[in-house]
Write a protein that holds these residues in place. Structure first.
Motif, PDB file in Angstrom:
ATOM      1  N   LEU A 101       0.859  -1.183   0.000  1.00  0.00           N
ATOM      2  CA  LEU A 101       0.000   0.000   0.000  1.00  0.00           C
ATOM      3  C   LEU A 101       0.896   1.235   0.000  1.00  0.00           C
ATOM      4  N   LYS A 102       0.840   1.999  -1.098  1.00  0.00           N
ATOM      5  CA  LYS A 102       1.632   3.226  -1.186  1.00  0.00           C
ATOM      6  C   LYS A 102       0.862   4.369  -0.531  1.00  0.00           C
ATOM      7  N   THR A 103       1.506   5.049   0.412  1.00  0.00           N
ATOM      8  CA  THR A 103       0.879   6.158   1.128  1.00  0.00           C
ATOM      9  C   THR A 103       1.839   7.346   1.158  1.00  0.00           C
ATOM     10  N   ARG A 104       1.356   8.453   1.737  1.00  0.00           N
ATOM     11  CA  ARG A 104       2.220   9.629   1.901  1.00  0.00           C
ATOM     12  C   ARG A 104       3.418   9.310   2.780  1.00  0.00           C
ATOM     13  N   GLU A 105       3.244   8.366   3.699  1.00  0.00           N
ATOM     14  CA  GLU A 105       4.319   8.013   4.627  1.00  0.00           C
ATOM     15  C   GLU A 105       5.306   7.023   4.004  1.00  0.00           C
ATOM     16  N   GLY A 106       5.006   6.563   2.798  1.00  0.00           N
ATOM     17  CA  GLY A 106       5.855   5.557   2.172  1.00  0.00           C
ATOM     18  C   GLY A 106       5.084   4.258   1.985  1.00  0.00           C
ATOM     19  N   LEU A 107       5.809   3.183   1.728  1.00  0.00           N
ATOM     20  CA  LEU A 107       5.185   1.885   1.475  1.00  0.00           C
ATOM     21  C   LEU A 107       4.786   1.212   2.786  1.00  0.00           C
ATOM     22  N   LEU A 108       3.541   0.787   2.849  1.00  0.00           N
ATOM     23  CA  LEU A 108       3.048   0.004   3.977  1.00  0.00           C
ATOM     24  C   LEU A 108       2.613  -1.362   3.459  1.00  0.00           C
ATOM     25  N   GLY A 109       2.396  -2.288   4.379  1.00  0.00           N
ATOM     26  CA  GLY A 109       1.880  -3.596   4.022  1.00  0.00           C
ATOM     27  C   GLY A 109       0.508  -3.806   4.638  1.00  0.00           C
ATOM     28  N   VAL A 110      -0.408  -4.393   3.868  1.00  0.00           N
ATOM     29  CA  VAL A 110      -1.746  -4.698   4.375  1.00  0.00           C
ATOM     30  C   VAL A 110      -1.908  -6.216   4.384  1.00  0.00           C
ATOM     31  N   ALA A 111      -2.001  -6.779   5.576  1.00  0.00           N
ATOM     32  CA  ALA A 111      -2.162  -8.224   5.725  1.00  0.00           C
ATOM     33  C   ALA A 111      -3.636  -8.551   5.933  1.00  0.00           C
ATOM     34  N   HIS A 112      -4.195  -9.358   5.032  1.00  0.00           N
ATOM     35  CA  HIS A 112      -5.563  -9.865   5.186  1.00  0.00           C
ATOM     36  C   HIS A 112      -5.457 -11.259   5.795  1.00  0.00           C
ATOM     37  N   ILE A 113      -6.068 -11.415   6.944  1.00  0.00           N
ATOM     38  CA  ILE A 113      -5.957 -12.672   7.695  1.00  0.00           C
ATOM     39  C   ILE A 113      -7.338 -13.300   7.811  1.00  0.00           C
ATOM     40  N   ARG A 114      -7.479 -14.475   7.227  1.00  0.00           N
ATOM     41  CA  ARG A 114      -8.782 -15.166   7.235  1.00  0.00           C
ATOM     42  C   ARG A 114      -8.739 -16.347   8.201  1.00  0.00           C
ATOM     43  N   ASP A 115      -9.719 -16.384   9.072  1.00  0.00           N
ATOM     44  CA  ASP A 115      -9.844 -17.488  10.029  1.00  0.00           C
ATOM     45  C   ASP A 115     -10.358 -18.719   9.284  1.00  0.00           C
ATOM     46  N   LEU A 116      -9.577 -19.794   9.303  1.00  0.00           N
ATOM     47  CA  LEU A 116      -9.946 -21.023   8.591  1.00  0.00           C
ATOM     48  C   LEU A 116     -10.588 -22.066   9.497  1.00  0.00           C
ATOM     49  N   THR A 117     -10.887 -21.693  10.732  1.00  0.00           N
ATOM     50  CA  THR A 117     -11.421 -22.666  11.695  1.00  0.00           C
ATOM     51  C   THR A 117     -12.666 -23.353  11.157  1.00  0.00           C
ATOM     52  N   GLU A 118     -13.635 -22.575  10.674  1.00  0.00           N
ATOM     53  CA  GLU A 118     -14.891 -23.155  10.200  1.00  0.00           C
ATOM     54  C   GLU A 118     -14.685 -23.964   8.927  1.00  0.00           C
ATOM     55  N   SER A 119     -13.861 -23.468   8.011  1.00  0.00           N
ATOM     56  CA  SER A 119     -13.644 -24.210   6.771  1.00  0.00           C
ATOM     57  C   SER A 119     -12.912 -25.516   7.049  1.00  0.00           C
ATOM     58  N   LYS A 120     -11.968 -25.498   8.006  1.00  0.00           N
ATOM     59  CA  LYS A 120     -11.274 -26.739   8.377  1.00  0.00           C
ATOM     60  C   LYS A 120     -12.243 -27.726   9.020  1.00  0.00           C
ATOM     61  N   GLN A 175     -15.580 -32.621   8.448  1.00  0.00           N
ATOM     62  CA  GLN A 175     -16.909 -33.242   8.398  1.00  0.00           C
ATOM     63  C   GLN A 175     -17.153 -33.878   7.040  1.00  0.00           C
ATOM     64  N   LEU A 176     -16.690 -33.225   5.966  1.00  0.00           N
ATOM     65  CA  LEU A 176     -16.855 -33.786   4.635  1.00  0.00           C
ATOM     66  C   LEU A 176     -16.045 -35.070   4.490  1.00  0.00           C
ATOM     67  N   LEU A 177     -14.791 -35.044   4.982  1.00  0.00           N
ATOM     68  CA  LEU A 177     -13.954 -36.242   4.925  1.00  0.00           C
ATOM     69  C   LEU A 177     -14.573 -37.384   5.724  1.00  0.00           C
ATOM     70  N   LEU A 178     -15.112 -37.004   6.904  1.00  0.00           N
ATOM     71  CA  LEU A 178     -15.736 -38.023   7.739  1.00  0.00           C
ATOM     72  C   LEU A 178     -16.953 -38.619   7.042  1.00  0.00           C
ATOM     73  N   ALA A 179     -17.760 -37.767   6.400  1.00  0.00           N
ATOM     74  CA  ALA A 179     -18.946 -38.250   5.684  1.00  0.00           C
ATOM     75  C   ALA A 179     -18.539 -39.162   4.531  1.00  0.00           C
ATOM     76  N   GLN A 180     -17.458 -38.797   3.813  1.00  0.00           N
ATOM     77  CA  GLN A 180     -16.962 -39.628   2.718  1.00  0.00           C
ATOM     78  C   GLN A 180     -16.465 -40.966   3.234  1.00  0.00           C
ATOM     79  N   LEU A 181     -15.790 -40.927   4.386  1.00  0.00           N
ATOM     80  CA  LEU A 181     -15.274 -42.162   4.982  1.00  0.00           C
ATOM     81  C   LEU A 181     -16.425 -43.073   5.395  1.00  0.00           C
ATOM     82  N   VAL A 182     -17.446 -42.486   6.024  1.00  0.00           N
ATOM     83  CA  VAL A 182     -18.601 -43.276   6.452  1.00  0.00           C
ATOM     84  C   VAL A 182     -19.304 -43.872   5.235  1.00  0.00           C
TER      85      VAL A 182
END
Length: 289
Positions: free
Chosen positions: A241-260, A265-272
């Motif tokens: 991110l280029k700003t008046r103060e110089g280059l900054l970094g923007v980190a987007h952090i996604r919680d994967l708890t629910e997707s994991k 659950q999908l793997l378990l259903a496939q196994l069953v």
């Protein structure tokens, strides 16, 4: 005689002070302790619409709206009473009033100079209309950007080139259990599990040292470190991110708890389902026998 041999007496350029003021880029005035203008440069007319000669002998307060007159007199009096408190002068933000009555933002600087008649007060008046316009536009952009960051469904962490956290959004606070003030000033790796910190720091340093065009680490699965010591699976993408103060970094952090959890659950259903299909096949084979 001897007096003649000395040559002509040196001339005094009485116009030198005014011409010196004219070299300045801003409107400049010399006033006496009562605020009466004794000298003014040519920029006064461009800024206020008054020819310099017309202002001589007039009160400097006529250049400001009535509501600022008392403030200006007070600052001048305080400065003249003890100029040593402000050896380099000082500035006050006010409004100027043009000859046609329109108002505009100005910075008024006060300083002292020594002349043949003693100390004199010099006022430097700078039009800050453009500066205020830029400041207001910048404020609006910053406000919109802040709203965008807060509205993001992902945790957003903004870092400086050294990787220190400057800003986080509410989602990041909720994800890691920290108040944003606790995170500001710390390295972004604070919110990563310890086993990932050195590797991520190395990638992050190299990435921000260049002029990156593409995000770093999109789809990079790591483990986040919460304030309570627990971990959570996260996906981190870092963008420049280029700003008046110089280059900054923007980190987007996604919680994967629910997707994991959904993956498990999908793997378990496939196994069953696979086990059930195998059980039915075996049962069928036995029946056929």
């Amino acid at each position: 005689g001897p007096a003649d041999s000395a040559g002509p007496a040196p001339t005094v350029d009485e116009d030198l002070p005014r011409r010196t003021l004219d070299t300045a880029r801003d409107a400049m005035l010399v006033v006496d302790p009562a605020g009466v203008i004794t000298l003014a440069n040519q920029h006064l007319e461009g800024l206020f619409g008054y020819p310099p000669a017309e202002m001589l002998g007039k009160s400097v307060e006529m250049l400001f709206p009535a509501r600022f007159a008392a403030t200006h007199v007070q600052h001048r009096s305080q400065f003249l009473a003890n100029p040593k408190l402000h050896p380099h002068g000082f500035e006050i933000a006010m409004a100027g009033r043009h000859r046609d009555g329109t108002e505009f933002g100005v910075d008024v600087g006060l300083s002292q100079v020594h002349s043949g008649a003693g100390w004199a007060l010099v006022e430097t008046i700078r039009d800050i209309t453009e500066r205020r316009r830029v400041e207001e536009e910048t404020r609006q952009v910053d406000e919109r950007f802040g709203q965008f960051v807060e509205a993001s469904p992902d945790g957003v962490v903004i870092i400086d080139p050294e990787g220190r956290i400057k800003q986080v959004n509410a989602r990041a606070e909720a994800l890691f259990g920290y108040d944003r003030r606790e995170l500001q000033g710390n390295l972004v790796e604070t919110v990563l599990a310890e086993r990932f910190r050195n590797v991520f720091a190395g990638h992050r340093t190299r990435y921000l040292a260049t002029t990156p065009r593409r995000p770093m680490g999109a789809g990079l699965e790591l483990a986040g470190h919460r304030k309570d010591g627990s971990e959570c699976p996260v996906d981190i993408s870092l963008k420049p991110l280029k700003t008046r103060e110089g280059l900054l970094g923007v980190a987007h952090i996604r919680d994967l708890t629910e997707s994991k959890r959904a993956e498990r659950q999908l793997l378990l259903a496939q196994l069953v389902r696979t086990q059930e299909e195998e059980r039915l096949r075996i049962a069928s084979d036995i029946h056929d026998d």
